[in-house]
Design an enzyme around this catalytic site. Structure first.
Site, PDB file in Angstrom:
ATOM      1  N   CYS A 333       0.912  -1.137   0.132  1.00  0.00           N
ATOM      2  CA  CYS A 333       0.121  -0.119   0.157  1.00  0.00           C
ATOM      3  C   CYS A 333       0.927   1.312   0.040  1.00  0.00           C
ATOM      4  CB  CYS A 333      -0.883   0.052   1.112  1.00  0.00           C
ATOM      5  SG  CYS A 333      -1.325  -1.452   1.934  1.00  0.00           S
ATOM      6  N   ARG A 362       7.770 -10.815   6.006  1.00  0.00           N
ATOM      7  CA  ARG A 362       7.121 -10.538   7.286  1.00  0.00           C
ATOM      8  C   ARG A 362       7.931 -11.562   8.323  1.00  0.00           C
ATOM      9  NH1 ARG A 362       0.860 -10.631   5.135  1.00  0.00           N
ATOM     10  NH2 ARG A 362       1.027  -8.673   4.097  1.00  0.00           N
ATOM     11  N   GLN A 380       2.212 -11.460  -3.214  1.00  0.00           N
ATOM     12  CA  GLN A 380       0.608 -11.248  -3.139  1.00  0.00           C
ATOM     13  C   GLN A 380       0.404 -10.996  -4.604  1.00  0.00           C
ATOM     14  OE1 GLN A 380      -0.545  -8.162  -0.433  1.00  0.00           O
ATOM     15  NE2 GLN A 380      -1.104  -9.832   1.129  1.00  0.00           N
ATOM     16  N   ASP A 382      -1.276  -8.615  -5.429  1.00  0.00           N
ATOM     17  CA  ASP A 382      -2.032  -7.146  -4.670  1.00  0.00           C
ATOM     18  C   ASP A 382      -2.363  -6.338  -5.606  1.00  0.00           C
ATOM     19  OD1 ASP A 382      -2.406  -6.029  -2.479  1.00  0.00           O
ATOM     20  OD2 ASP A 382      -0.365  -5.276  -1.911  1.00  0.00           O
ATOM     21  N   HIS A 384      -4.410  -2.168  -5.587  1.00  0.00           N
ATOM     22  CA  HIS A 384      -5.136  -0.962  -4.940  1.00  0.00           C
ATOM     23  C   HIS A 384      -5.950  -0.316  -5.949  1.00  0.00           C
ATOM     24  CE1 HIS A 384      -1.876  -2.152  -1.999  1.00  0.00           C
ATOM     25  NE2 HIS A 384      -3.165  -1.753  -1.136  1.00  0.00           N
ATOM     26  N   LYS A 463     -14.622  -5.124   5.790  1.00  0.00           N
ATOM     27  CA  LYS A 463     -13.938  -5.863   4.624  1.00  0.00           C
ATOM     28  C   LYS A 463     -14.619  -7.277   4.576  1.00  0.00           C
ATOM     29  CE  LYS A 463     -10.755  -8.327   8.089  1.00  0.00           C
ATOM     30  NZ  LYS A 463      -9.744  -8.668   8.468  1.00  0.00           N
ATOM     31  N   HIS A 509      -8.122  -2.308  -0.927  1.00  0.00           N
ATOM     32  CA  HIS A 509      -6.940  -2.957  -0.902  1.00  0.00           C
ATOM     33  C   HIS A 509      -7.492  -4.468  -1.433  1.00  0.00           C
ATOM     34  CE1 HIS A 509      -4.543  -0.170   2.145  1.00  0.00           C
ATOM     35  NE2 HIS A 509      -6.004   0.138   2.383  1.00  0.00           N
TER      36      HIS A 509
HETATM   37 ZN    ZN Z   1      -2.962  -2.547   0.773  1.00  0.00          ZN
END
Ligand code: ZN
Ligand code: ZN
Length: 625
Positions: A333, A362, A380, A382, A384, A463, A509
């Site tokens: 993000c 992580r 990910q 991922d 946005h 979410k 997200h």
């Molecule tokens: Zn995010």
């Protein structure tokens, strides 16, 4: 006073009556079979007093599949385990022993390490307890009494638990064994008809690797022997499919002590990864996402702005760069916020969908690492999505549609959990009404079954957690879709509307595979390593019968362009090589000998089917798989 039964009838009881009293008032049989009380979705010990007007449901030994009934049964079984261990191994310290999904465990500090072979002996001791019969009594004590009681026995872990406990402290006693425990528990051990100790593992006290390593004994218990048998069978199947075993066996990946928690991907594992990546790129392009790439490391200030520091600081690897604190990103993000904020944005650019699959790191505790399911490197799929308030509904609906499409490719059944406004929410109730409705509408529109997790949303937005059920009926948490207006504002991001003024910006997200690592781990178990043809790392293997057939086998492989073909020219017998390709779960095998040619190929399919096909027929056939 009165309590309300499930059929809405009322039951008159004397003041201070307990759940057990209620059961007795209904009938002696019910009182005998009662295991637990459930009230408004919460479980309650039968020994506790009821309140006037309370709605109650009494669970009995006939509720053999009820998760709450099994939970209390297994919790009581865990106490029997602790009693048995203390008797068999004097000097053993006991830590905690909760019920968990599918069973229970208890953590011990043994004076001498024990091995798997000890489990049978302990199980025998528990059976003895069951034969003798045990009943549980409940007692409220003061912290001081509890501390003294456990200190006298040298039970250091229990003393620590007493010291950090909040709320009333209770003891549960069976036989000569007393445990610090909130309950609830069975009345007695009669309902425990089947028990099995299933394994042994190391576990740090309170999950912290700086603490003593304890021995965790896992077990399970049921109301019925047949249920235990069926469970053990499923467990065997799960073991056969364990990705930690199949991964190295199928030459997909391995882990090295040089970097625990980060898999080393072999070419065959990467073949699967690249198929997933192809889908990601294709669908992102089709659905209007733009691929971007942002840094892996940032100065710590970035994460203070994003709000990940100090909250998630422990989960991030930290660096020292140019004499300043930095960190390796654990989420994309912040990078995407910086990218969006690189210039003023007009409403005409929205929605803007940034996608990025760079690896995140992580700092998971080494004790919690688990194959591909819990790793330190998280790649990910991922994205946005930056959008206006009016666009939220459509964007969320499109993401849910994407998820449904994606999981459908793998025959995984999706379900969802919608987390709604928490107590510490920011923003107005009108905003929450709108955003929660948008998420719920998206789930309905896509006919994805969902449960509501009331109050579980983040303070800045609701979410959706996506779950999938695999071929063994196990549920896995996969992707998340999270609506957020907080992070854009922390980075000072807005957009200029048609009225030429700045407006509040929202971001969604979302990750749908979750991570490539975890998703592949789950796929390995879901398929038991027998990947569908399109996903299989080696789709077709040619086995030349003798040395003289090797050239023709390679020629055939070359003619099958676009198919992942391997030629097995090892000096092993044909039979051995066929068996090996069965173990490796290769979808299609062609044995190439004297009789074979482009006009006639002996095709063996996974599952045993055999046929003769010409090369053209084979090409056509493979295209249908
Ligand atoms: Zn995010
Ligand atoms: Zn307990």
């Amino acid at each position: 006073m009165k309590v309300v039964l499930p059929d809405s009838s009322e039951l008159e009881l004397p003041e201070g009556a307990t759940g057990l009293d209620a059961a007795r008032a209904i009938g002696p049989k019910l009182a005998e079979q009662a295991v637990l009380l459930r009230s408004n979705g919460r479980v309650q010990d039968l020994r506790l007093p009821l309140e006037d007007g309370q709605k109650i449901q009494i669970l009995t030994t006939r509720d053999t599949q009820d998760p709450d009934a099994l939970y209390v049964l297994r919790h009581s079984a865990a106490h029997l385990l602790a009693e048995a261990v203390r008797r068999l191994y004097p000097g053993t310290k006991i830590a905690i022993g909760p019920p968990i999904e599918n069973g229970f465990y208890y953590d011990f500090e043994f004076p001498e390490p024990i091995g798997e072979d000890a489990l049978e002996r302990i199980e025998e001791e528990i059976r003895k307890e069951l034969a003798e019969g045990r009943s549980w009594s409940r007692e409220e004590v003061t912290a001081e009494e509890a501390r003294r009681f456990f200190a006298e026995q040298g039970e250091d872990y229990k003393v620590e638990l007493v010291d950090t406990a909040d709320g009333p402290i209770t003891f549960y006693t069976q036989g000569d064994f007393t445990d610090l425990c909130r309950g609830p528990h069975l009345q007695d051990s009669k309902p425990i008809k089947a028990i099995k100790l299933t394994g042994l593992a190391g576990a740090y006290w309170r999950g912290d690797e700086h603490n003593t390593q304890l021995t965790r004994i896992y077990g399970t218990a049921f109301f019925d022997q047949a249920d235990l048998d069926a469970y053990l069978e499923r467990l065997e199947e799960a073991k056969r499919r364990d990705h930690r075993r199949l991964g190295p066996q199928l030459d997909l990946f391995h882990f090295s002590e040089r970097s625990p928690g980060s898999p080393l991907w072999h070419p065959k594992g990467m073949a699967i990864w690249m198929e997933l990546e192809k889908i990601r790129q294709r669908e992102n392009a089709r659905r209007g996402y733009l691929e971007v790439r942002t840094p892996i490391i940032y100065d710590a200030e970035t994460f203070y702005i994003s709000g990940h520091f100090p909250k998630y600081e422990d989960l991030m690897f930290k660096l020292d760069v140019d004499g300043r604190p930095w960190a390796i990103k654990a989420m994309n993000c912040p990078g995407h916020m910086l990218l969006f904020g690189s210039r003023p944005r007009s409403y005409k650019e929205l929605p803007l969908r940034f996608a990025e699959p760079t690896p995140l790191h992580r700092d998971e505790l080494s004790g919690t690492l688990h194959g591909l399911l819990r790793v330190r490197i998280v790649t990910q799929d991922d994205a946005h999505i930056f959008c206006t308030e009016e666009q939220i509904q459509d964007e969320i609906a499109a993401v849910v549609d994407y998820a449904r499409y994606l999981y459908g490719l793998f025959d995984l059944t999706a379900s969802a959990e919608l987390s709604t406004r928490p107590d510490n929410k920011i923003g107005t109730d009108e905003q929450w009404d709108m955003t929660e409705a948008a998420l719920e509408e998206a789930l309905k529109l896509n006919e994805i079954p969902y449960a509501i997790a009331a109050g579980e949303g983040a303070f800045y937005g609701p979410k959706i957690d996506l779950h999938m059920e695999d071929s063994l009926g196990r549920k896995w948490q996969m992707g998340t879709i999270q609506l957020d207006s907080q992070m854009p504002s922390r980075f000072g991001l807005t957009y200029v509307g048609p009225d030429n003024t700045e407006h509040e910006l929202y971001v969604v997200h979302r990750a749908l595979y979750g991570s490539f690592e975890r998703f592949i781990g789950i796929l390995i178990e879901h398929y038991g390593g027998a990947f569908p043809f399109w996903l299989a790392p080696v789709q077709l293997r040619v086995i030349p019968v003798g040395e003289g057939h090797r050239a023709a086998a390679h020629e055939l492989a070359e003619k099958l362009e676009g198919v992942r073909v391997e030629v097995d020219e090892r000096d092993e017998t044909v039979g051995k090589r066929i068996r090996d390709s069965e173990i490796e779960k290769i979808p299609v095998v062609i044995v190439y000998g004297d009789k074979e040619s482009d006009e006639s190929l002996a095709v063996r399919e996974r599952g045993g089917e055999q046929s003769t096909k010409s090369l053209d027929e084979l090409r056509g056939y493979l295209a249908t798989l």
